[in-house]
Structures are given as C-alpha cells and as structure tokens.
Design a protein around this motif. Structure first.
Motif, PDB file in Angstrom:
ATOM      1  N   THR A  64     -54.340  62.774 -25.204  1.00 52.09           N
ATOM      2  CA  THR A  64     -53.718  61.565 -24.678  1.00 52.09           C
ATOM      3  C   THR A  64     -54.759  60.611 -24.119  1.00 52.09           C
ATOM      4  O   THR A  64     -54.692  59.390 -24.349  1.00 52.09           O
ATOM      5  CB  THR A  64     -52.681  61.921 -23.605  1.00 52.09           C
ATOM      6  OG1 THR A  64     -51.685  62.770 -24.168  1.00 52.09           O
ATOM      7  CG2 THR A  64     -52.022  60.675 -23.051  1.00 52.09           C
ATOM      8  N   CYS A  65     -55.747  61.143 -23.394  1.00 49.90           N
ATOM      9  CA  CYS A  65     -56.800  60.280 -22.847  1.00 49.90           C
ATOM     10  C   CYS A  65     -57.613  59.628 -23.962  1.00 49.90           C
ATOM     11  O   CYS A  65     -57.985  58.452 -23.859  1.00 49.90           O
ATOM     12  CB  CYS A  65     -57.700  61.086 -21.916  1.00 49.90           C
ATOM     13  SG  CYS A  65     -56.920  61.529 -20.341  1.00 49.90           S
ATOM     14  N   VAL A  66     -57.878  60.376 -25.023  1.00 54.29           N
ATOM     15  CA  VAL A  66     -58.574  59.803 -26.170  1.00 54.29           C
ATOM     16  C   VAL A  66     -57.785  58.619 -26.736  1.00 54.29           C
ATOM     17  O   VAL A  66     -58.345  57.559 -27.047  1.00 54.29           O
ATOM     18  CB  VAL A  66     -58.807  60.877 -27.260  1.00 54.29           C
ATOM     19  CG1 VAL A  66     -59.176  60.225 -28.598  1.00 54.29           C
ATOM     20  CG2 VAL A  66     -59.893  61.840 -26.833  1.00 54.29           C
ATOM     21  N   GLU A  67     -56.476  58.778 -26.831  1.00 54.25           N
ATOM     22  CA  GLU A  67     -55.645  57.703 -27.374  1.00 54.25           C
ATOM     23  C   GLU A  67     -55.661  56.479 -26.462  1.00 54.25           C
ATOM     24  O   GLU A  67     -55.728  55.336 -26.945  1.00 54.25           O
ATOM     25  CB  GLU A  67     -54.216  58.188 -27.577  1.00 54.25           C
ATOM     26  CG  GLU A  67     -53.278  57.159 -28.189  1.00 54.25           C
ATOM     27  CD  GLU A  67     -53.695  56.699 -29.577  1.00 54.25           C
ATOM     28  OE1 GLU A  67     -53.245  55.607 -29.991  1.00 54.25           O
ATOM     29  OE2 GLU A  67     -54.481  57.407 -30.253  1.00 54.25           O
ATOM     30  N   ARG A  71     -57.114  52.765 -27.752  1.00 50.31           N
ATOM     31  CA  ARG A  71     -56.290  51.554 -27.686  1.00 50.31           C
ATOM     32  C   ARG A  71     -56.992  50.473 -26.867  1.00 50.31           C
ATOM     33  O   ARG A  71     -56.956  49.290 -27.228  1.00 50.31           O
ATOM     34  CB  ARG A  71     -54.918  51.877 -27.098  1.00 50.31           C
ATOM     35  CG  ARG A  71     -54.054  52.713 -28.019  1.00 50.31           C
ATOM     36  CD  ARG A  71     -52.625  52.761 -27.539  1.00 50.31           C
ATOM     37  NE  ARG A  71     -51.796  53.517 -28.448  1.00 50.31           N
ATOM     38  CZ  ARG A  71     -50.476  53.398 -28.526  1.00 50.31           C
ATOM     39  NH1 ARG A  71     -49.839  52.543 -27.758  1.00 50.31           N
ATOM     40  NH2 ARG A  71     -49.790  54.145 -29.370  1.00 50.31           N
ATOM     41  N   TYR A  72     -57.607  50.898 -25.769  1.00 51.71           N
ATOM     42  CA  TYR A  72     -58.308  49.913 -24.942  1.00 51.71           C
ATOM     43  C   TYR A  72     -59.485  49.309 -25.707  1.00 51.71           C
ATOM     44  O   TYR A  72     -59.730  48.094 -25.643  1.00 51.71           O
ATOM     45  CB  TYR A  72     -58.798  50.573 -23.657  1.00 51.71           C
ATOM     46  CG  TYR A  72     -59.355  49.587 -22.650  1.00 51.71           C
ATOM     47  CD1 TYR A  72     -58.526  48.930 -21.754  1.00 51.71           C
ATOM     48  CD2 TYR A  72     -60.718  49.310 -22.605  1.00 51.71           C
ATOM     49  CE1 TYR A  72     -59.032  48.016 -20.841  1.00 51.71           C
ATOM     50  CE2 TYR A  72     -61.237  48.402 -21.712  1.00 51.71           C
ATOM     51  CZ  TYR A  72     -60.383  47.762 -20.817  1.00 51.71           C
ATOM     52  OH  TYR A  72     -60.896  46.851 -19.929  1.00 51.71           O
ATOM     53  N   LEU A  73     -60.211  50.126 -26.450  1.00 51.18           N
ATOM     54  CA  LEU A  73     -61.369  49.638 -27.202  1.00 51.18           C
ATOM     55  C   LEU A  73     -60.969  48.700 -28.335  1.00 51.18           C
ATOM     56  O   LEU A  73     -61.779  47.879 -28.778  1.00 51.18           O
ATOM     57  CB  LEU A  73     -62.183  50.811 -27.747  1.00 51.18           C
ATOM     58  CG  LEU A  73     -62.954  51.624 -26.707  1.00 51.18           C
ATOM     59  CD1 LEU A  73     -63.655  52.806 -27.373  1.00 51.18           C
ATOM     60  CD2 LEU A  73     -63.965  50.760 -25.955  1.00 51.18           C
ATOM     61  N   VAL A  95     -64.190  58.793 -29.501  1.00 51.12           N
ATOM     62  CA  VAL A  95     -63.814  57.395 -29.264  1.00 51.12           C
ATOM     63  C   VAL A  95     -64.898  56.394 -29.667  1.00 51.12           C
ATOM     64  O   VAL A  95     -64.649  55.185 -29.666  1.00 51.12           O
ATOM     65  CB  VAL A  95     -63.444  57.156 -27.783  1.00 51.12           C
ATOM     66  CG1 VAL A  95     -62.336  58.098 -27.347  1.00 51.12           C
ATOM     67  CG2 VAL A  95     -64.661  57.311 -26.861  1.00 51.12           C
ATOM     68  N   ASP A  96     -66.094  56.871 -30.018  1.00 47.41           N
ATOM     69  CA  ASP A  96     -67.201  55.956 -30.274  1.00 47.41           C
ATOM     70  C   ASP A  96     -66.894  55.009 -31.433  1.00 47.41           C
ATOM     71  O   ASP A  96     -66.578  55.437 -32.542  1.00 47.41           O
ATOM     72  CB  ASP A  96     -68.477  56.738 -30.573  1.00 47.41           C
ATOM     73  CG  ASP A  96     -69.684  55.829 -30.746  1.00 47.41           C
ATOM     74  OD1 ASP A  96     -69.682  54.726 -30.146  1.00 47.41           O
ATOM     75  OD2 ASP A  96     -70.615  56.220 -31.474  1.00 47.41           O
ATOM     76  N   ASN A  97     -66.997  53.715 -31.170  1.00 51.24           N
ATOM     77  CA  ASN A  97     -66.751  52.687 -32.187  1.00 51.24           C
ATOM     78  C   ASN A  97     -68.030  51.950 -32.573  1.00 51.24           C
ATOM     79  O   ASN A  97     -67.972  50.930 -33.256  1.00 51.24           O
ATOM     80  CB  ASN A  97     -65.707  51.685 -31.678  1.00 51.24           C
ATOM     81  CG  ASN A  97     -66.185  50.932 -30.438  1.00 51.24           C
ATOM     82  OD1 ASN A  97     -67.268  51.206 -29.910  1.00 51.24           O
ATOM     83  ND2 ASN A  97     -65.384  49.998 -29.961  1.00 51.24           N
ATOM     84  N   GLY A  98     -69.165  52.441 -32.077  1.00 48.82           N
ATOM     85  CA  GLY A  98     -70.435  51.809 -32.382  1.00 48.82           C
ATOM     86  C   GLY A  98     -70.808  50.682 -31.446  1.00 48.82           C
ATOM     87  O   GLY A  98     -71.932  50.154 -31.535  1.00 48.82           O
ATOM     88  N   GLY A 278     -46.539  46.495 -21.197  1.00 51.10           N
ATOM     89  CA  GLY A 278     -45.625  47.497 -21.692  1.00 51.10           C
ATOM     90  C   GLY A 278     -46.309  48.669 -22.360  1.00 51.10           C
ATOM     91  O   GLY A 278     -45.648  49.616 -22.783  1.00 51.10           O
ATOM     92  N   GLU A 279     -47.659  48.633 -22.462  1.00 53.68           N
ATOM     93  CA  GLU A 279     -48.372  49.695 -23.153  1.00 53.68           C
ATOM     94  C   GLU A 279     -48.495  50.892 -22.242  1.00 53.68           C
ATOM     95  O   GLU A 279     -48.919  50.793 -21.108  1.00 53.68           O
ATOM     96  CB  GLU A 279     -49.772  49.206 -23.532  1.00 53.68           C
ATOM     97  CG  GLU A 279     -50.592  50.238 -24.291  1.00 53.68           C
ATOM     98  CD  GLU A 279     -51.975  49.704 -24.608  1.00 53.68           C
ATOM     99  OE1 GLU A 279     -52.259  48.539 -24.300  1.00 53.68           O
ATOM    100  OE2 GLU A 279     -52.764  50.490 -25.153  1.00 53.68           O
ATOM    101  N   THR A 280     -48.099  52.068 -22.731  1.00 55.54           N
ATOM    102  CA  THR A 280     -48.145  53.273 -21.918  1.00 55.54           C
ATOM    103  C   THR A 280     -48.969  54.380 -22.524  1.00 55.54           C
ATOM    104  O   THR A 280     -49.186  55.406 -21.902  1.00 55.54           O
ATOM    105  CB  THR A 280     -46.734  53.815 -21.633  1.00 55.54           C
ATOM    106  OG1 THR A 280     -46.073  54.070 -22.865  1.00 55.54           O
ATOM    107  CG2 THR A 280     -45.940  52.828 -20.810  1.00 55.54           C
TER     108      THR A 280
END
Length: 281
Positions: A64-67, A71-73, A95-98, A278-280
């Motif tokens: 869940t924390c990864v998700e 989403r934040y990234l 989570v790495d997006n470069g 509204g994002e949870t």
C-alpha cells in the motif's frame, strides 16, 4: 546481527515480508526484503512463527505504501521520497522513476547497518537522526514536492512528539504528503500485549488517537486528512489470501480497527495544486 527494542520490531517486518512474498508471490513481490532476510539468521527463524495475519499485514502495508508513493510521483516526478524510521526497509527499487530522490531517516546505528549491508544507490541519501529532532528536515528539499512514509513507526512516538513532527512537516513542505498506519486504542492494547509476550522489551507503542481527525487541528498547514481502512486494496489477488484474513479485512472496514492516515499539506488559504483531496490510495 542483534537488535533489541524498537529496532528489533523494525527488523522482523522485513523478514515477515520476505516470507509473505515467498508464500503469496503474486501479491507480495518485495525483492529487497527477500534479499536482506538471508542475512538475518535468528530473526528469520522467529518470523517463521508469525501468524498469517502478521505476515499478510507486513506485506500489505508495504504494498500500500508503494502505491501511495507511485501515485504521488506521477504528480511530482522529481519529489523527495522520505522513509521515516526506515530500519532495514527499502521501497527504492519499487518506486524509482529515474527522477525522484530517496531519503532514509533513522538512528545513527541503523543507518550504519544499512550502509554496511546495502551501500548507497544513485539519488539515495541516508540521514542519521532521531525523528524527534527535526533538524534532519533541513537536508530534505521541498521545492519539487515530498512524500513521507512512516510505516509502523508513528506508534513509537508519544502523542506530543507525533504532533510536533506532523506540525514541522506541514510547516515546511507545501504540497507535501505524509502517510502512516494507525490502530484504534483497543487494537493497540492487543498489539502491545503481543509484543511483550514475544519477549521484546522497550518497544511499547504510545501514539494512540481515539479520533485521528484531531490531527487537522495540529497545524493550519494541513489541507486535507483521509482515513483509509482498505489494507488490501493494493494487493493484486486478495482472493488468494486465507479466508480468515479476508473476513478480518471486511470487519476492519466496518469497525476501523487499523487504517492508514494520509495528510496533505498546503499553505493556509491556498488550495493544494498537486493532490486530489479524494485520493486515498
């Protein structure tokens, strides 16, 4: 490696997630935990005695924390991702997006253990600090956004200490986000009892809030608070989990016994431009 007290409780979840990933690989693919579990010897044997609930909870909390971070990234691709009280955990590879910058924050001896075991990767930074001393925030940039993850960590702060930390984050990180897990007081009592019976001492959980909405009064920079009891929402195939776990998840949705708290920060009288209220997950 020998770890006691609160630090001991931060080692066992790593091993628990490794076992969960082996038992339910389609749901919990935590490669980091599987690698580090091989070095932890006796802790792995202890974790083998964990209940299915404990194993699934460790795996689901990580997933869940990864998700949340992913989403934040998507909103802030160059943001700071900050693992508060990181222990031997790591979401970096997941989570790495470069573009993001990843910060591990924990006591000096924990950071020393991390560096001995893992080294330091590109765009990864280790900060040796007590979370109750907020000067570590000076080392975290705020201009590209920042998401703070405190998985299994806020419990060990006194309420006043948690309040001070949240207020400091809200003050400094406009458009920032904090995600942490929490339990209702009755479940926290059960958790403390279970920890004591396991022989772990010095790891009492103090941070208990009968109503987490009180947090919104702790800083004028808190723009939104969401409570998410869906522990298994980010699990790919929940139908593969043991049926008592699925039943407990349904009970939790009704009774709000364990949940994630998501705080979004913004300057007073300013709409947070980067996050949907509204994002949870």
């Amino acid at each position: 490696m020998r770890v006691e007290g609160v630090q001991h409780t931060l080692v066992l979840p790593v091993v628990g997630r490794a076992i969960a990933a082996k038992r339910w690989p389609q749901n919990f693919g935590d490669v980091h935990s599987q690698r580090i579990a091989q070095t932890l010897g006796s802790h792995r044997r202890e974790a083998l005695h964990f209940s299915d609930y404990a194993l699934v909870s460790y795996g689901a909390r990580y997933t869940t924390c990864v998700e949340y971070v992913r989403r934040y990234l998507r909103r802030f691709p160059a943001a700071a991702v900050v693992d508060l009280g990181c222990g031997l955990d790591s979401m970096y590879d997941a989570v790495d997006n470069g573009q993001m910058r990843y910060y591990n924050v924990d006591f000096p001896d924990v950071i020393a253990q991390r560096e001995a075991l893992f080294g330091v990767r590109e765009r990864e930074y280790n900060i040796a600090s007590d979370l109750r001393v907020h000067t570590f925030l000076d080392d975290i940039p705020a201009h590209n956004g920042a998401i703070f993850i405190a998985a299994g960590v806020m419990y060990y702060l006194r309420v006043g200490e948690g309040k001070a930390l949240i207020a400091a984050l809200a003050q400094r990180f406009d458009a920032g986000r904090l995600v942490f897990d929490h339990q209702c007081p009755a479940w926290m009592d059960r958790s403390n009892t279970a920890v004591e019976r396991s022989g772990i001492h010095g790891a009492t959980m103090y941070f208990r809030l009968a109503d987490p909405m009180v947090i919104t009064s702790w800083s004028k920079h808190i723009a939104h608070l969401a409570i998410n009891p869906e522990w298994y929402a980010a699990v790919a195939h929940p139908e593969q989990l043991p049926w008592p776990i699925r039943a407990l998840a349904r009970y939790n949705r009704l009774r709000m016994c364990a949940y994630f708290v998501v705080l979004d920060f913004a300057a007073p009288a300013q709409e947070n431009p980067g996050i949907s209220s509204g994002e949870t997950t």
